[in-house]
Design an enzyme around this catalytic site. Structure first.
Site, PDB file in Angstrom:
ATOM      1  N   GLN A  55       0.354  -3.303  -4.523  1.00 17.99           N
ATOM      2  CA  GLN A  55      -1.043  -2.904  -5.178  1.00 17.99           C
ATOM      3  C   GLN A  55      -0.155  -1.239  -6.115  1.00 17.99           C
ATOM      4  OE1 GLN A  55      -3.451  -1.184  -1.841  1.00 17.99           O
ATOM      5  NE2 GLN A  55      -2.235  -2.029  -1.134  1.00 17.99           N
ATOM      6  N   VAL A 113       2.158  -0.076  -9.148  1.00 19.62           N
ATOM      7  CA  VAL A 113       1.917  -0.588 -10.878  1.00 19.62           C
ATOM      8  C   VAL A 113       3.529   0.014 -11.546  1.00 19.62           C
ATOM      9  CG1 VAL A 113      -0.048  -0.452 -10.981  1.00 19.62           C
ATOM     10  CG2 VAL A 113       1.585   1.741 -11.198  1.00 19.62           C
ATOM     11  N   ASP A 114       4.340   0.538 -10.124  1.00 22.15           N
ATOM     12  CA  ASP A 114       6.101   1.010 -11.000  1.00 22.15           C
ATOM     13  C   ASP A 114       7.380  -0.579 -11.054  1.00 22.15           C
ATOM     14  OD1 ASP A 114       6.606  -0.376  -8.803  1.00 22.15           O
ATOM     15  OD2 ASP A 114       6.487   1.154  -7.765  1.00 22.15           O
ATOM     16  N   HIS A 152      -3.514  -4.045  -9.232  1.00 15.79           N
ATOM     17  CA  HIS A 152      -3.485  -2.751  -9.605  1.00 15.79           C
ATOM     18  C   HIS A 152      -2.863  -2.673 -10.911  1.00 15.79           C
ATOM     19  CE1 HIS A 152      -5.253  -1.020  -5.761  1.00 15.79           C
ATOM     20  NE2 HIS A 152      -5.727  -1.827  -6.347  1.00 15.79           N
ATOM     21  N   CYS A 182      -5.858  -2.016 -25.571  1.00 11.16           N
ATOM     22  CA  CYS A 182      -6.909  -1.195 -26.497  1.00 11.16           C
ATOM     23  C   CYS A 182      -8.329  -1.055 -24.998  1.00 11.16           C
ATOM     24  CB  CYS A 182      -7.073  -2.195 -28.168  1.00 11.16           C
ATOM     25  SG  CYS A 182      -8.727  -1.341 -28.434  1.00 11.16           S
ATOM     26  N   CYS A 224      -4.217   1.234 -31.098  1.00 15.05           N
ATOM     27  CA  CYS A 224      -4.456   0.833 -31.396  1.00 15.05           C
ATOM     28  C   CYS A 224      -4.282   0.216 -32.539  1.00 15.05           C
ATOM     29  CB  CYS A 224      -5.588  -0.432 -30.903  1.00 15.05           C
ATOM     30  SG  CYS A 224      -5.592  -1.945 -30.843  1.00 15.05           S
ATOM     31  N   THR A 262       1.313   0.060   3.441  1.00 14.18           N
ATOM     32  CA  THR A 262       0.142   0.121   2.822  1.00 14.18           C
ATOM     33  C   THR A 262      -0.812   1.035   3.383  1.00 14.18           C
ATOM     34  OG1 THR A 262      -2.212  -0.429   1.404  1.00 14.18           O
ATOM     35  CG2 THR A 262      -0.495  -1.673   2.644  1.00 14.18           C
ATOM     36  N   ASN A 293       5.284  -0.003   8.276  1.00 11.36           N
ATOM     37  CA  ASN A 293       4.874   1.475   8.085  1.00 11.36           C
ATOM     38  C   ASN A 293       5.029   2.116   8.741  1.00 11.36           C
ATOM     39  OD1 ASN A 293       2.283   1.407   5.923  1.00 11.36           O
ATOM     40  ND2 ASN A 293       1.410   3.521   6.836  1.00 11.36           N
ATOM     41  N   GLU A 311       4.050   5.177   8.977  1.00  6.50           N
ATOM     42  CA  GLU A 311       2.686   5.815  10.020  1.00  6.50           C
ATOM     43  C   GLU A 311       1.836   4.653   9.975  1.00  6.50           C
ATOM     44  OE1 GLU A 311       0.227   8.846   7.367  1.00  6.50           O
ATOM     45  OE2 GLU A 311       2.233   8.988   7.459  1.00  6.50           O
TER      46      GLU A 311
HETATM   47  P1  OAD Z   1      -0.978   5.908   0.658  1.00  2.87           P
HETATM   48  O1  OAD Z   1      -0.173   6.747  -1.062  1.00  2.87           O
HETATM   49  O2  OAD Z   1      -1.989   5.239   0.050  1.00  2.87           O
HETATM   50  O3  OAD Z   1      -0.214   5.123   1.146  1.00  2.87           O
HETATM   51  C1  OAD Z   1       1.244   4.870   1.574  1.00  2.87           C
HETATM   52  C2  OAD Z   1       1.931   3.991   2.610  1.00  2.87           C
HETATM   53  O4  OAD Z   1       2.589   4.097   3.238  1.00  2.87           O
HETATM   54  C3  OAD Z   1       1.072   5.535   3.565  1.00  2.87           C
HETATM   55  O5  OAD Z   1       0.368   4.596   5.117  1.00  2.87           O
HETATM   56  C4  OAD Z   1       3.004   5.475   4.321  1.00  2.87           C
HETATM   57  O6  OAD Z   1       2.679   6.436   6.073  1.00  2.87           O
HETATM   58  C5  OAD Z   1       3.617   4.775   4.096  1.00  2.87           C
HETATM   59  N1  OAD Z   1       5.435   4.482   3.702  1.00  2.87           N
HETATM   60  C6  OAD Z   1       5.350   5.963   3.218  1.00  2.87           C
HETATM   61  N2  OAD Z   1       6.602   6.096   3.063  1.00  2.87           N
HETATM   62  C7  OAD Z   1       7.546   4.595   3.052  1.00  2.87           C
HETATM   63  C8  OAD Z   1       8.636   3.634   3.846  1.00  2.87           C
HETATM   64  N3  OAD Z   1       9.391   4.050   3.430  1.00  2.87           N
HETATM   65  N4  OAD Z   1       7.913   2.788   4.562  1.00  2.87           N
HETATM   66  C9  OAD Z   1       7.554   2.013   4.588  1.00  2.87           C
HETATM   67  N5  OAD Z   1       5.780   2.966   4.692  1.00  2.87           N
HETATM   68  C10 OAD Z   1       5.590   4.022   4.028  1.00  2.87           C
HETATM   69  O7  OAD Z   1      -0.638   4.140  -1.223  1.00  2.87           O
HETATM   70  P2  OAD Z   1      -1.127   2.885  -0.437  1.00  2.87           P
HETATM   71  O8  OAD Z   1      -1.901   1.894  -0.073  1.00  2.87           O
HETATM   72  O9  OAD Z   1      -0.351   1.510  -1.943  1.00  2.87           O
HETATM   73  O10 OAD Z   1      -4.476   2.410  -6.587  1.00  2.87           O
HETATM   74  O11 OAD Z   1      -2.330   2.909  -1.809  1.00  2.87           O
HETATM   75  C11 OAD Z   1      -3.802   1.765  -2.411  1.00  2.87           C
HETATM   76  C12 OAD Z   1      -3.483   2.597  -4.007  1.00  2.87           C
HETATM   77  O12 OAD Z   1      -4.631   4.117  -4.159  1.00  2.87           O
HETATM   78  C13 OAD Z   1      -2.764   2.298  -4.860  1.00  2.87           C
HETATM   79  O13 OAD Z   1      -2.888   1.503  -5.889  1.00  2.87           O
HETATM   80  C14 OAD Z   1      -3.716   3.021  -5.775  1.00  2.87           C
HETATM   81  C15 OAD Z   1      -4.339   4.282  -5.427  1.00  2.87           C
HETATM   82  O14 OAD Z   1      -5.702   4.603  -5.569  1.00  2.87           O
HETATM   83  C16 OAD Z   1      -4.287   2.949  -8.188  1.00  2.87           C
HETATM   84  O15 OAD Z   1      -4.132   3.722  -8.764  1.00  2.87           O
HETATM   85  C17 OAD Z   1      -5.682   1.585  -8.575  1.00  2.87           C
END
Ligand code: OAD
Length: 247
Positions: A95, A97-98, A113, A121, A143, A194, A219, A221
């Site tokens: 998920q 984008v980096d 994502h 564009c 564009c 995630t 994870n 947490e």
């Molecule tokens: P979140 O910020 O919702 O969740 C990140 C998770 O990673 C949390 O549960 C943290 O506890 C965990 N975490 C933090 N540091 C960690 C580490 N060092 N090792 C393991 N776990 C760790 O991010 P995503 O679940 O990626 O979409 O969010 C999903 C999507 O929501 C993203 O792709 C983005 C956002 O809106 C878009 O921008 C389209």
């Protein structure tokens, strides 16, 4: 502890922002995370872009500037090494984008994502293209193809915003991988870093379970969907993954 990977096992990995946290890239939903300081509807939705494209481009230019200075970490490298071992028995869905998985060497990659370092564009069907430009505040990139045709159309980041559809071919590739894992061997699903808050990524664990896969979560947490996994390894991905996925 090690993942039980046998010669017949295929591994589908899903990653989120937590995997890049140890590289210095902020997550979204933590206290002080991106969505606390930047209202998601203003910077990551089609409505926000229509209302204030300069604000949206400032947000993604800042993200680009920051991600350019960050390096992949041991979590990314461990997953790239796992792919080297498994070849076509491996697929990574991110998920994020980096671009850090690709920089770490991952090739079998689905960027669900989008990609921070690509633009497209907002009007014409020109394919998305590489773009790591950090635009000056207030600058609205246009564009080039529309410009040549005599009209102005805004470029936009190649990111899937809230309310937008994912690329259907990406989801189809993931489902095909899972189904072939089951028909030709075993499926192991590993989610890392995630929160389990965003669909459809958060539901991949359910599909994996329905297909009879073994499901693991690493994870920092408990994620929202943690109870749906067979195994939960509590810890930071950069510390946990190198040994968890080693041979
Ligand atoms: P979140 O910020 O919702 O969740 C990140 C998770 O990673 C949390 O549960 C943290 O506890 C965990 N975490 C933090 N540091 C960690 C580490 N060092 N090792 C393991 N776990 C760790 O991010 P995503 O679940 O990626 O979409 O969010 C999903 C999507 O929501 C993203 O792709 C983005 C956002 O809106 C878009 O921008 C389209």
């Amino acid at each position: 502890m090690k993942l039980p990977i046998e010669p017949s096992t295929r591994v589908l990995v899903l990653t989120g922002a937590g995997v890049s946290a140890e590289s210095g890239i902020p997550t979204f939903r933590a206290a002080g995370g991106l969505w606390e300081t930047h209202p998601v509807e203003r910077v990551a939705s089609p409505e926000g872009f229509r209302a204030d494209p300069a604000l949206v481009w400032r947000f993604y230019s800042e993200r680009r500037a920051q991600a350019r200075t960050c390096a992949s970490n041991p979590g990314h490298h461990a997953l790239a090494a796992l792919e080297k071992r498994l070849g076509d028995r491996f697929l990574l869905v991110t998920q994020n984008v980096d671009g850090l998985h690709r920089r770490a060497g991952t090739e079998r990659l689905v960027e669900l994502h989008g990609n921070l370092f690509m633009s497209r564009c907002s009007r014409c069907d020109r394919p998305p293209f590489d773009d790591d430009t950090v635009y000056d505040a207030g600058k609205l990139p246009g564009c080039a193809r529309c410009d040549r045709a005599g009209s102005f159309a805004l470029l936009r980041p190649h990111i899937v915003w809230f309310g937008e559809m994912l690329d259907a071919s990406h989801l189809a590739r993931v489902e095909r991988f899972m189904e072939s894992a089951v028909s030709e061997g075993k499926l192991l699903f590993l989610a890392v870093g995630t929160s389990g808050a965003v669909m459809p990524a958060a539901a991949l664990v359910d599909l994996a379970r329905r297909l009879g896969g073994d499901t693991w979560l690493v994870n920092a947490e408990p994620a929202d969907n943690a109870s749906r996994f067979h195994h939960f390894v509590h810890g930071r991905s950069g510390e946990v993954l190198p040994s968890l996925v080693s041979p």
